[in-house]
Design a protein around this motif. Structure first.
Motif, PDB file in Angstrom:
ATOM      1  N   SER A 105     -24.789 -49.452  25.099  1.00 23.75           N
ATOM      2  CA  SER A 105     -25.068 -48.317  25.994  1.00 23.75           C
ATOM      3  C   SER A 105     -23.806 -47.876  26.738  1.00 23.75           C
ATOM      4  O   SER A 105     -23.784 -46.809  27.335  1.00 23.75           O
ATOM      5  CB  SER A 105     -26.184 -48.664  26.980  1.00 23.75           C
ATOM      6  OG  SER A 105     -25.722 -49.581  27.942  1.00 23.75           O
ATOM      7  N   LYS A 106     -22.750 -48.693  26.684  1.00 26.65           N
ATOM      8  CA  LYS A 106     -21.506 -48.323  27.374  1.00 26.65           C
ATOM      9  C   LYS A 106     -20.571 -47.516  26.481  1.00 26.65           C
ATOM     10  O   LYS A 106     -19.537 -47.019  26.933  1.00 26.65           O
ATOM     11  CB  LYS A 106     -20.801 -49.594  27.865  1.00 26.65           C
ATOM     12  CG  LYS A 106     -21.695 -50.284  28.887  1.00 26.65           C
ATOM     13  CD  LYS A 106     -21.090 -51.496  29.525  1.00 26.65           C
ATOM     14  CE  LYS A 106     -22.077 -52.047  30.538  1.00 26.65           C
ATOM     15  NZ  LYS A 106     -22.635 -53.348  30.177  1.00 26.65           N
ATOM     16  N   GLU A 107     -20.925 -47.388  25.206  1.00 28.63           N
ATOM     17  CA  GLU A 107     -20.082 -46.620  24.270  1.00 28.63           C
ATOM     18  C   GLU A 107     -20.284 -45.120  24.491  1.00 28.63           C
ATOM     19  O   GLU A 107     -21.343 -44.692  24.952  1.00 28.63           O
ATOM     20  CB  GLU A 107     -20.453 -46.957  22.823  1.00 28.63           C
ATOM     21  CG  GLU A 107     -20.194 -48.390  22.434  1.00 28.63           C
ATOM     22  CD  GLU A 107     -18.714 -48.713  22.254  1.00 28.63           C
ATOM     23  OE1 GLU A 107     -17.972 -47.827  21.816  1.00 28.63           O
ATOM     24  OE2 GLU A 107     -18.326 -49.844  22.562  1.00 28.63           O
ATOM     25  N   GLU A 108     -19.262 -44.353  24.101  1.00 25.20           N
ATOM     26  CA  GLU A 108     -19.353 -42.901  24.188  1.00 25.20           C
ATOM     27  C   GLU A 108     -20.162 -42.341  23.014  1.00 25.20           C
ATOM     28  O   GLU A 108     -20.944 -41.425  23.158  1.00 25.20           O
ATOM     29  CB  GLU A 108     -17.932 -42.358  24.057  1.00 25.20           C
ATOM     30  CG  GLU A 108     -17.533 -41.315  25.044  1.00 25.20           C
ATOM     31  CD  GLU A 108     -16.051 -41.061  24.870  1.00 25.20           C
ATOM     32  OE1 GLU A 108     -15.725 -40.108  24.150  1.00 25.20           O
ATOM     33  OE2 GLU A 108     -15.238 -41.837  25.431  1.00 25.20           O
ATOM     34  N   SER A 109     -19.906 -42.922  21.832  1.00 22.51           N
ATOM     35  CA  SER A 109     -20.550 -42.466  20.596  1.00 22.51           C
ATOM     36  C   SER A 109     -20.919 -43.667  19.744  1.00 22.51           C
ATOM     37  O   SER A 109     -20.172 -44.648  19.711  1.00 22.51           O
ATOM     38  CB  SER A 109     -19.589 -41.648  19.738  1.00 22.51           C
ATOM     39  OG  SER A 109     -19.153 -40.526  20.408  1.00 22.51           O
ATOM     40  N   LEU A 110     -22.022 -43.549  19.048  1.00 28.79           N
ATOM     41  CA  LEU A 110     -22.387 -44.584  18.075  1.00 28.79           C
ATOM     42  C   LEU A 110     -22.746 -43.903  16.764  1.00 28.79           C
ATOM     43  O   LEU A 110     -23.436 -42.878  16.757  1.00 28.79           O
ATOM     44  CB  LEU A 110     -23.607 -45.373  18.555  1.00 28.79           C
ATOM     45  CG  LEU A 110     -23.433 -46.312  19.739  1.00 28.79           C
ATOM     46  CD1 LEU A 110     -24.781 -46.939  20.096  1.00 28.79           C
ATOM     47  CD2 LEU A 110     -22.404 -47.403  19.428  1.00 28.79           C
ATOM     48  N   VAL A 111     -22.276 -44.494  15.664  1.00 28.72           N
ATOM     49  CA  VAL A 111     -22.669 -44.013  14.345  1.00 28.72           C
ATOM     50  C   VAL A 111     -23.599 -45.067  13.753  1.00 28.72           C
ATOM     51  O   VAL A 111     -23.269 -46.256  13.755  1.00 28.72           O
ATOM     52  CB  VAL A 111     -21.428 -43.828  13.428  1.00 28.72           C
ATOM     53  CG1 VAL A 111     -21.849 -43.316  12.058  1.00 28.72           C
ATOM     54  CG2 VAL A 111     -20.417 -42.885  14.078  1.00 28.72           C
ATOM     55  N   LEU A 112     -24.772 -44.632  13.298  1.00 25.93           N
ATOM     56  CA  LEU A 112     -25.729 -45.575  12.701  1.00 25.93           C
ATOM     57  C   LEU A 112     -25.952 -45.195  11.246  1.00 25.93           C
ATOM     58  O   LEU A 112     -26.144 -44.012  10.941  1.00 25.93           O
ATOM     59  CB  LEU A 112     -27.049 -45.541  13.460  1.00 25.93           C
ATOM     60  CG  LEU A 112     -26.939 -46.034  14.895  1.00 25.93           C
ATOM     61  CD1 LEU A 112     -27.298 -44.958  15.873  1.00 25.93           C
ATOM     62  CD2 LEU A 112     -27.812 -47.228  15.109  1.00 25.93           C
ATOM     63  N   ILE A 113     -25.919 -46.194  10.373  1.00 27.00           N
ATOM     64  CA  ILE A 113     -26.105 -45.924   8.942  1.00 27.00           C
ATOM     65  C   ILE A 113     -27.397 -46.568   8.460  1.00 27.00           C
ATOM     66  O   ILE A 113     -27.617 -47.770   8.645  1.00 27.00           O
ATOM     67  CB  ILE A 113     -24.917 -46.456   8.115  1.00 27.00           C
ATOM     68  CG1 ILE A 113     -23.617 -45.842   8.636  1.00 27.00           C
ATOM     69  CG2 ILE A 113     -25.100 -46.136   6.637  1.00 27.00           C
ATOM     70  CD1 ILE A 113     -22.386 -46.334   7.900  1.00 27.00           C
ATOM     71  N   CYS A 114     -28.255 -45.747   7.857  1.00 30.42           N
ATOM     72  CA  CYS A 114     -29.539 -46.246   7.352  1.00 30.42           C
ATOM     73  C   CYS A 114     -29.462 -46.386   5.833  1.00 30.42           C
ATOM     74  O   CYS A 114     -29.188 -45.403   5.134  1.00 30.42           O
ATOM     75  CB  CYS A 114     -30.657 -45.265   7.673  1.00 30.42           C
ATOM     76  SG  CYS A 114     -30.743 -44.844   9.421  1.00 30.42           S
ATOM     77  N   GLY A 115     -29.708 -47.588   5.356  1.00 35.48           N
ATOM     78  CA  GLY A 115     -29.706 -47.822   3.913  1.00 35.48           C
ATOM     79  C   GLY A 115     -31.105 -47.631   3.340  1.00 35.48           C
ATOM     80  O   GLY A 115     -32.096 -47.559   4.069  1.00 35.48           O
ATOM     81  N   HIS A 116     -31.155 -47.527   2.011  1.00 34.06           N
ATOM     82  CA  HIS A 116     -32.441 -47.482   1.303  1.00 34.06           C
ATOM     83  C   HIS A 116     -32.299 -48.221   0.000  1.00 34.06           C
ATOM     84  O   HIS A 116     -31.221 -48.689  -0.321  1.00 34.06           O
ATOM     85  CB  HIS A 116     -32.863 -46.030   1.041  1.00 34.06           C
ATOM     86  CG  HIS A 116     -33.918 -45.611   2.003  1.00 34.06           C
ATOM     87  ND1 HIS A 116     -35.255 -45.701   1.736  1.00 34.06           N
ATOM     88  CD2 HIS A 116     -33.809 -45.166   3.268  1.00 34.06           C
ATOM     89  CE1 HIS A 116     -35.922 -45.304   2.804  1.00 34.06           C
ATOM     90  NE2 HIS A 116     -35.070 -44.969   3.745  1.00 34.06           N
ATOM     91  N   TYR A 117     -33.362 -48.302  -0.745  1.00 31.29           N
ATOM     92  CA  TYR A 117     -33.372 -49.026  -2.020  1.00 31.29           C
ATOM     93  C   TYR A 117     -32.890 -50.454  -1.764  1.00 31.29           C
ATOM     94  O   TYR A 117     -33.294 -51.078  -0.804  1.00 31.29           O
ATOM     95  CB  TYR A 117     -32.507 -48.302  -3.073  1.00 31.29           C
ATOM     96  CG  TYR A 117     -32.742 -46.818  -3.106  1.00 31.29           C
ATOM     97  CD1 TYR A 117     -33.984 -46.310  -3.509  1.00 31.29           C
ATOM     98  CD2 TYR A 117     -31.763 -45.914  -2.706  1.00 31.29           C
ATOM     99  CE1 TYR A 117     -34.229 -44.943  -3.513  1.00 31.29           C
ATOM    100  CE2 TYR A 117     -31.997 -44.548  -2.720  1.00 31.29           C
ATOM    101  CZ  TYR A 117     -33.238 -44.079  -3.126  1.00 31.29           C
ATOM    102  OH  TYR A 117     -33.465 -42.745  -3.114  1.00 31.29           O
ATOM    103  N   GLU A 118     -31.975 -50.940  -2.572  1.00 31.79           N
ATOM    104  CA  GLU A 118     -31.504 -52.325  -2.404  1.00 31.79           C
ATOM    105  C   GLU A 118     -30.332 -52.436  -1.433  1.00 31.79           C
ATOM    106  O   GLU A 118     -29.731 -53.484  -1.281  1.00 31.79           O
ATOM    107  CB  GLU A 118     -31.110 -52.908  -3.767  1.00 31.79           C
ATOM    108  CG  GLU A 118     -32.301 -53.265  -4.641  1.00 31.79           C
ATOM    109  CD  GLU A 118     -33.273 -54.207  -3.941  1.00 31.79           C
ATOM    110  OE1 GLU A 118     -32.857 -55.312  -3.553  1.00 31.79           O
ATOM    111  OE2 GLU A 118     -34.444 -53.825  -3.786  1.00 31.79           O
TER     112      GLU A 118
END
Ligand code: ADE
Length: 235
Positions: A105-118
């Motif tokens: 929560s202290k970061e300015e930006s967060l990048v989140l990556i959602c995987g699928h399949y295997e």
């Protein structure tokens, strides 16, 4: 706080997070939610984003190129020297917890990556991921629900998101203890009365009762947390 979410199902994220407290936080511009459809970044003419795994085995794997190009689109929208934390949601990651939510929560930006399949080709993960995070020891069909959980838990710790700043301090996991039971009106419901001490107006007694309840609950439901609490408080 800016969230950038790379996913094959942006509508799932947007629909899931555009309501209630998080929806309001977006409206108030305390947080921003930006989704990127990984499929939009494939150079494959059939818009394919997955392929078979080398070495055999069931299922398909998300390929490196579209994930990397989607990441570059996010990265290029940021100042050149800024290196955002890039979180890949997967069962192999570190378990998500309140402490990590607090840290993020202290970061300015967060990048989140959602995987699928295997999952996703290891080479692109090596290239861009800074944190591997799991929701728990079970397998979801994709990372979207996990990303939504992370966005929710992190956002409510961003100043201005909750009206009552207090409630982020006294809640469960503060001090490794679970929150005490709470009651509202009426005083009696189906023959069950609100514990007398809570009606006494004696704040010291109420505090003591709540603390005792927190200890008992933690001991019963989460002996692992209780041990942590004892270790830190019995020195
Ligand atoms: N993707 C699939 N399963 C997951 C889990 N347990 N946590 C985070 N992301 C996931």
């Amino acid at each position: 706080m800016e969230f950038h979410i790379l996913t094959l199902f942006p509508e799932m994220i947007e629909q899931g997070l555009n309501t209630s407290i998080i929806g309001k936080a977006i409206e108030k511009e305390c947080i921003s939610l930006n989704t990127y459809n990984i499929r939009d970044y494939t150079t494959n003419k059939h818009k394919k984003v997955d392929d078979y795994t080398y070495g055999g085995g069931a299922g398909m794997l998300m390929q490196a190129q579209p994930v990397y190009d989607a990441y570059l689109a996010v990265k290029n929208s940021m100042p050149e020297t800024f290196k955002p934390r890039v979180i890949y949601l997967c069962p192999q990651g570190v378990p998500f917890c309140q402490n990590l939510a607090r840290e993020l929560s202290k970061e300015e930006s967060l990048v989140l990556i959602c995987g699928h399949y295997e999952g996703i080709d290891e080479r692109v993960l090596e290239e861009i991921v800074t944190d591997y995070v799991s929701l728990g020891d079970y397998v979801l069909t994709g990372g979207e629900l996990a990303a939504m959980v992370v966005v929710d838990a992190v956002s409510r710790l961003v100043p201005g998101v909750l009206n009552n700043e207090d409630s982020a301090v006294t809640e469960s996991f503060h001090n490794h203890l679970l929150e005490y039971p709470q009651y509202s009106r009426p005083e009696e419901w189906r023959g069950k009365k609100v514990p007398e001490v809570l009606m006494s107006g004696n704040h010291k007694k109420i505090e003591e009762w709540r603390f005792h309840q927190s200890l008992e609950r933690t001991k019963h439901f989460r002996p692992d947390l209780y041990e942590k609490y004892l270790k830190e408080h019995k020195k």
